[in-house]
Design an enzyme around this catalytic site. Structure first.
Site, PDB file in Angstrom:
ATOM      1  N   HIS A 185       0.816  -1.225   0.000  1.00 37.49           N
ATOM      2  CA  HIS A 185       0.000   0.000   0.000  1.00 37.49           C
ATOM      3  C   HIS A 185       0.849   1.274   0.000  1.00 37.49           C
ATOM      4  O   HIS A 185       0.423   2.325   0.484  1.00 37.49           O
ATOM      5  CB  HIS A 185      -0.905  -0.010   1.248  1.00 37.49           C
ATOM      6  CG  HIS A 185      -2.273   0.532   1.005  1.00 37.49           C
ATOM      7  ND1 HIS A 185      -2.690   1.743   1.515  1.00 37.49           N
ATOM      8  CD2 HIS A 185      -3.320   0.055   0.323  1.00 37.49           C
ATOM      9  CE1 HIS A 185      -3.944   1.972   1.176  1.00 37.49           C
ATOM     10  NE2 HIS A 185      -4.343   0.965   0.452  1.00 37.49           N
ATOM     11  N   GLU A 235      -2.050   0.787  -9.577  1.00 36.77           N
ATOM     12  CA  GLU A 235      -3.246   1.591  -9.241  1.00 36.77           C
ATOM     13  C   GLU A 235      -2.932   3.081  -9.195  1.00 36.77           C
ATOM     14  O   GLU A 235      -3.827   3.905  -9.306  1.00 36.77           O
ATOM     15  CB  GLU A 235      -3.809   1.136  -7.892  1.00 36.77           C
ATOM     16  CG  GLU A 235      -2.922   1.430  -6.715  1.00 36.77           C
ATOM     17  CD  GLU A 235      -3.492   0.893  -5.420  1.00 36.77           C
ATOM     18  OE1 GLU A 235      -3.429  -0.334  -5.208  1.00 36.77           O
ATOM     19  OE2 GLU A 235      -4.012   1.690  -4.624  1.00 36.77           O
ATOM     20  N   HIS A 285      -7.163  -3.076 -10.758  1.00 34.39           N
ATOM     21  CA  HIS A 285      -7.463  -2.563  -9.419  1.00 34.39           C
ATOM     22  C   HIS A 285      -8.921  -2.102  -9.415  1.00 34.39           C
ATOM     23  O   HIS A 285      -9.352  -1.428 -10.350  1.00 34.39           O
ATOM     24  CB  HIS A 285      -6.528  -1.378  -9.175  1.00 34.39           C
ATOM     25  CG  HIS A 285      -6.766  -0.598  -7.936  1.00 34.39           C
ATOM     26  ND1 HIS A 285      -7.386   0.635  -7.944  1.00 34.39           N
ATOM     27  CD2 HIS A 285      -6.464  -0.845  -6.650  1.00 34.39           C
ATOM     28  CE1 HIS A 285      -7.436   1.114  -6.698  1.00 34.39           C
ATOM     29  NE2 HIS A 285      -6.879   0.226  -5.899  1.00 34.39           N
TER      30      HIS A 285
HETATM   31  O1  J0M Z   1      -5.459  -2.365  -3.610  1.00 37.88           O
HETATM   32  C1  J0M Z   1      -6.355  -1.564  -3.317  1.00 37.88           C
HETATM   33  O2  J0M Z   1      -7.582  -1.810  -3.352  1.00 37.88           O
HETATM   34  C2  J0M Z   1      -5.938  -0.181  -3.026  1.00 37.88           C
HETATM   35  O3  J0M Z   1      -4.627  -0.108  -2.534  1.00 37.88           O
HETATM   36  C3  J0M Z   1      -6.901   0.580  -2.142  1.00 37.88           C
HETATM   37  O4  J0M Z   1      -6.749   0.202  -0.823  1.00 37.88           O
HETATM   38  C4  J0M Z   1      -6.667   2.042  -2.331  1.00 37.88           C
HETATM   39  O5  J0M Z   1      -6.637   2.337  -3.711  1.00 37.88           O
HETATM   40  C5  J0M Z   1      -7.766   2.854  -1.691  1.00 37.88           C
HETATM   41  O6  J0M Z   1      -8.967   2.650  -2.425  1.00 37.88           O
HETATM   42  C6  J0M Z   1      -7.378   4.313  -1.730  1.00 37.88           C
HETATM   43  O7  J0M Z   1      -8.394   5.085  -1.157  1.00 37.88           O
HETATM   44 MG    MG Z   2      -3.500  -1.572  -3.542  1.00 38.42          MG
END
Ligand code: J0M
Ligand code: MG
Length: 382
Positions: A185, A235, A285
């Site tokens: 993350h 992402e 994503h």
């Molecule tokens: O892998 C995932 O879904 C993402 O890291 C997610 O946790 C983030 O994009 C989150 O939505 C940011 O607000």
């Molecule tokens: Mg992620």
């Protein structure tokens, strides 16, 4: 046919839906949004309107290039998310006009069903075993969780042990009956990434996502040299022009463009094809809503290298709204034995419950991710 109107609806939990109307009554839906910056993307969509009103919605490629190039400045999370949602809605219109699901317009199905995964564990990974057990009963066998809590730029051996312990417990509890990805993350800085990857190697996570922040992508090949764990990212990259450098440098095994951040179906199809040329797999994503997911599935079902699809049902972010709240065709999103079937209705295949969307947009709120701090008071990557 001409585009006559764009209407945005910010809705809980943190999404935005876009309705594009035409002079022949055909309507398309998209989901332009950056989580936590919905109002900014909403303004960007409004600023794109002069390129769209009065135009023929079937000319998706020309409209896409115009939105991308005509404003001189280009790329980035906000503009590419605005373009993404508009692009999704244009494909929805095209499919509805031609009476075909989008995947048919893109050459037809390359697979019969798409492998899905589910989030477990929340912002700070907890109750993982219990959540996996419950979802496993529902047919899932592939999961993703945060790999760590906040982690210092240079953190302790105890912090590394804590991250490893959680993963060891999962393998202890489930062996190889399940698979799981670890999302770093962006919380893990380069100095810590190697140590964590090395210590986690023995438990063979399916992948490690965002092993370092996207702006540190030059570390991907170096990290890939020292681990057999497949590295995933994407992402927070927003166009094929960003992905090309990452693909050429190597190190990524899985690319994760977001269909609502990286220019939509038109752009993500190109990213998927570029990735295939480098033998990189595709796992879009999608911690977002139903139109974003339907757009992902449209790309998944025509991309040979698509291997996994994220979906947000039950994700820890969905407070006040769930993926199926805003659709009439809830059954079409059913996940059976961990797989989703193609959405076979014309367009994106989503029947948006417009009344529900309008009602929910009355109190959309302004979701923001939490601002975390390290022990020394400095801001921490969330
Ligand atoms: O892998 C995932 O879904 C993402 O890291 C997610 O946790 C983030 O994009 C989150 O939505 C940011 O607000
Ligand atoms: Mg992620």
């Amino acid at each position: 046919m001409k585009i006559t109107k764009l209407t945005t609806y910010r809705v809980p939990p943190r999404w935005m839906l876009l309705k594009i109307e035409t002079d022949e009554g055909v309507v398309g839906w998209g989901e332009p949004v950056i989580e936590g910056r919905a109002r900014t993307v909403e303004t960007a969509v409004q600023e794109m309107e002069p390129y769209l009103i009065g135009q023929d919605p079937s000319r998706i490629n020309d409209l896409w290039q115009t939105m991308y190039r005509a404003g001189f400045y280009r790329g980035g999370a906000i503009l590419m998310s605005a373009i993404a949602g508009i692009d999704q809605a244009l494909w929805d219109i095209k499919g509805k006009v031609l009476g075909q699901p989008v995947y048919e317009l893109l050459g037809g199905l390359v697979r019969d069903r798409m492998k899905m995964y589910s989030w477990v564990g929340g912002d700070r990974p907890a109750d993982i075993i219990e959540q996996i057990s419950k979802l496993k009963e529902g047919g899932f066998d592939t999961f993703k969780m945060n790999g760590t809590e906040e982690l210092g730029l240079l953190d302790t051996s105890a912090a590394v042990d804590e991250a490893v312990r959680r993963v060891a417990e999962i393998r202890e509890a489930f062996g190889n009956t399940i698979e799981f990805g670890l999302d770093f993350h962006g919380r893990v800085a380069a100095p810590m990434a190697k140590t964590l990857l090395r210590e986690l190697e023995q438990f063979r996570p399916l992948f490690v996502e965002e092993p370092v922040l996207a702006e540190q992508a030059e570390y991907y090949p170096r990290l890939a040299e020292m681990t057999s764990i497949p590295l995933a990212a994407g992402e927070r990259m927003y166009s094929r022009f960003e992905f090309k450098n990452v693909f050429a440098a190597g190190g990524l095994s899985i690319v994760q463009p977001d269909l609502s951040h990286a220019g939509g179906i038109t752009e993500c199809l190109k990213i998927a094809s570029m990735a295939e040329a480098y033998d990189i797999t595709l796992a879009p994503h999608c911690p977002l809503g139903p139109v974003a997911l339907a757009s992902c599935l449209a790309v998944d079902f025509v991309s040979y290298n698509a291997v996994l699809q994220e979906q947000s049902m039950g994700i820890h972010y969905n407070k006040g709204g769930e993926l199926l709240d805003y659709v009439i065709n809830k059954d079409d999103f059913k996940i059976v034995d961990g797989y989703c079937a193609p959405l076979r209705k014309p367009g994106l295949g989503v029947e948006v419950d417009e009344e529900r969307v309008i009602a929910a947009s009355k109190n959309a709120g302004d979701w923001r991710n939490p601002v975390w701090r390290h022990k020394d008071g400095s801001v921490a990557e969330w």
